[in-house]
Scaffold this active site. Structure first.
Site, mmCIF file in Angstrom:
data_model
loop_
_atom_site.group_PDB
_atom_site.id
_atom_site.type_symbol
_atom_site.label_atom_id
_atom_site.label_comp_id
_atom_site.label_asym_id
_atom_site.label_seq_id
_atom_site.Cartn_x
_atom_site.Cartn_y
_atom_site.Cartn_z
ATOM 1 N N ASP A 83 -9.113 -24.027 67.714
ATOM 2 C CA ASP A 83 -8.362 -23.901 66.460
ATOM 3 C C ASP A 83 -8.921 -24.903 65.439
ATOM 4 O OD1 ASP A 83 -6.308 -22.985 64.806
ATOM 5 O OD2 ASP A 83 -4.825 -24.414 65.598
ATOM 6 N N HIS A 84 -9.179 -24.450 64.226
ATOM 7 C CA HIS A 84 -9.632 -25.315 63.120
ATOM 8 C C HIS A 84 -10.780 -26.245 63.478
ATOM 9 C CE1 HIS A 84 -6.584 -24.054 60.259
ATOM 10 N NE2 HIS A 84 -5.690 -24.117 61.238
ATOM 11 N N ASP A 105 -13.602 -23.735 60.419
ATOM 12 C CA ASP A 105 -12.808 -23.782 59.191
ATOM 13 C C ASP A 105 -13.597 -24.501 58.112
ATOM 14 O OD1 ASP A 105 -11.064 -24.055 57.147
ATOM 15 O OD2 ASP A 105 -9.437 -24.969 58.301
ATOM 16 N N HIS A 198 0.976 -24.798 57.564
ATOM 17 C CA HIS A 198 1.323 -25.285 58.913
ATOM 18 C C HIS A 198 2.635 -26.068 58.887
ATOM 19 C CE1 HIS A 198 -3.249 -25.160 59.670
ATOM 20 N NE2 HIS A 198 -2.688 -24.141 60.300
ATOM 21 N N SER A 234 2.072 -19.184 60.973
ATOM 22 C CA SER A 234 2.943 -18.007 61.115
ATOM 23 C C SER A 234 4.161 -18.232 62.004
ATOM 24 C CB SER A 234 2.125 -16.819 61.624
ATOM 25 O OG SER A 234 1.233 -16.416 60.615
ATOM 26 N N SER A 235 4.574 -19.472 62.135
ATOM 27 C CA SER A 235 5.844 -19.693 62.830
ATOM 28 C C SER A 235 6.984 -19.187 61.953
ATOM 29 C CB SER A 235 6.040 -21.184 63.123
ATOM 30 O OG SER A 235 5.315 -21.533 64.282
ATOM 31 N N ASP A 277 2.354 -22.365 66.408
ATOM 32 C CA ASP A 277 2.446 -23.646 67.102
ATOM 33 C C ASP A 277 3.835 -24.262 66.897
ATOM 34 O OD1 ASP A 277 1.995 -25.996 68.421
ATOM 35 O OD2 ASP A 277 0.503 -26.789 67.042
HETATM 36 P P1 13P Z 1 2.533 -22.985 62.535
HETATM 37 O O1 13P Z 1 2.612 -24.433 62.160
HETATM 38 O O2 13P Z 1 3.257 -22.129 61.528
HETATM 39 O O3 13P Z 1 3.004 -22.718 63.904
HETATM 40 O O4 13P Z 1 0.991 -22.552 62.459
HETATM 41 C C1 13P Z 1 0.103 -22.893 63.478
HETATM 42 C C2 13P Z 1 -1.322 -22.616 63.103
HETATM 43 O O5 13P Z 1 -1.635 -21.957 62.132
HETATM 44 C C3 13P Z 1 -2.353 -23.196 63.982
HETATM 45 O O6 13P Z 1 -3.648 -22.949 63.493
HETATM 46 O O1 G3H Z 2 -3.519 -26.403 63.047
HETATM 47 C C1 G3H Z 2 -2.389 -26.771 63.300
HETATM 48 C C2 G3H Z 2 -1.808 -26.675 64.667
HETATM 49 O O2 G3H Z 2 -0.424 -26.713 64.562
HETATM 50 C C3 G3H Z 2 -2.346 -27.748 65.587
HETATM 51 O O3 G3H Z 2 -1.748 -28.955 65.318
HETATM 52 O O4 G3H Z 2 -3.610 -30.641 65.191
HETATM 53 O O5 G3H Z 2 -1.259 -31.333 65.765
HETATM 54 O O6 G3H Z 2 -2.626 -30.073 67.408
HETATM 55 P P1 G3H Z 2 -2.355 -30.333 65.958
HETATM 56 ZN ZN ZN Z 3 -3.930 -23.030 61.424
#
Ligand code: 13P
Ligand code: G3H
Ligand code: ZN
Length: 360
Positions: A83-84, A105, A198, A234-235, A277
């Protein structure tokens, strides 16, 4: 064993018209709960780890944990996704540890907080695509900056994201530029900006089209009907979860997330990966608070973690069902990485960009 690439999984989701939730993971309990949910409804799964998760658990622990989850549930296609990713090295090392997909990203510079210009984004994303496709792994790119249309600013979640003011233009992906970006980079999936951010504090009211621009998703899908779109942030931050958290001493100010019906609308318009997340964190943290409040003498961590895992499992199961992923695991025959690499080299997986890309 069923380690699947993002590209193969999202191709299947597109053929059958469903979306796949991508849940963030940091520890064993989250892994067990997510996989239990997937197995209970026969859904393929995307588990993603941020850079923060990789340094929290450590690459070796994370990699071996995913191996174990895969061994426990061999019938569930499992995509392990970075992720990212912020630079080439993050993406390359992820692949080395068994990730079958990475997000580059490039909407932000490597510091993960300064908005990057378009040329930078194209160049770095293209380099990562070239590297990943050589071995068959998939790449998600991002165009546009995540942040609040309502407040005109970016978000900083645990050190990731733009801080401060961001223009309206930057907060919405430009559909015409999206076509150019996909053509120039050959990404397998495209994360777009349309007003989600986020964390828990996305909207100060139930979002309408002014602050959650789903029409941008529809316009990009109209021009790029064969490209898999990704919705970050997308939470849904459900009211019941906020109430539960607050009823046991939590202090979360009233907030609104992305309504499920808007995500489902997105899935009808090309959204195939839905990042979640915050809801997972909130589901677990609410149960920690409940146990701590109701059993003040309790000190066995398992007594906190087990109800938290059950709450996370129920949340994940609900999302698999809501997005239509449930029931699809047995319909997928996993293609090995080496075969995916061969298909990339032959051009069979080149992005299809046709006459639909013209403006209306
Ligand atoms: P949320 O914070 O809305 O759950 O998004 C998580 C996310 O986009 C992780 O890349
Ligand atoms: O990209 C955002 C996700 O919620 C991951 O968060 O970097 O705290 O693990 P984090
Ligand atoms: Zn994200």
């Amino acid at each position: 064993m069923a380690r699947i690439t993002l590209r193969q999984l999202l191709d299947h989701a597109a053929e059958r018209g469903y979306g796949v939730p991508a849940f963030n993971i940091n520890n064993m309990e989250q892994g067990l709960a997510i996989m239990e949910a997937a197995a209970s409804v026969n859904a393929p799964v995307i588990i993603q780890a941020s850079r923060g998760a990789r340094s929290y658990a450590g690459d070796i622990m994370l990699a071996k944990m995913i191996d174990a989850l895969e061994e426990m549930h061999p019938q569930i296609p499992l995509c392990l996704h970075q992720d990212h990713g912020n630079d080439e090295a993050t993406c390359a090392t992820a692949i080395k540890y068994g990730f079958t997909s990475v997000m580059m990203d490039g909407s932000l510079k490597a510091d993960a907080k300064t908005p990057a210009d378009y040329g930078y984004n194209v160049d770095i994303t293209r380099r990562v695509v070239e590297m990943a496709h050589w071995i068959g792994a998939s790449v998600e790119g991002e165009l546009g900056v995540l942040g609040s249309l309502e407040l005109g600013c970016g978000e900083q979640e645990d050190g990731h994201g733009v801080e401060g003011e961001v223009s309206h233009d930057q907060l919405l992906t430009d559909p015409e530029q999206a076509v150019d970006f996909v053509r120039a980079t050959r990404v397998d999936a495209l994360a777009i900006a349309m007003g989600t951010s986020h964390g828990a504090y996305k909207f100060t009211r139930k979002p309408d089209g002014e602050i959650l621009a789903m029409h941008v998703v529809e316009e990009i899908h109209r021009r790029l009907p064969d490209i898999h779109l990704v919705m970050h942030g997308s939470s849904s931050v459900p009211q019941v979860m906020q109430d539960l958290f607050n009823s046991f001493g939590g202090e979360m100010p009233q907030t609104w997330g992305v309504p499920i019906e808007e995500i489902v609308r997105g899935i009808r318009h090309g959204v195939r990966k839905v990042n979640i997340d915050t809801d997972c964190r909130l589901a677990m943290a609410a149960m920690f608070r409940k146990v701590a409040t109701e059993n003040r003498s309790e000190f066995d961590p398992r007594k906190f973690l087990k109800p938290a895992m059950d709450a996370l499992r129920d949340l994940c199961r609900e999302r698999f069902e809501q997005f239509g992923a449930a029931g699809n695991a047995p319909k997928i025959k996993v293609v090995p990485l080496a075969e995916m690499a061969r298909r990339y080299r032959s051009g069979a997986l080149d992005p299809r960009i046709g006459e639909m890309t013209e403006a209306a």
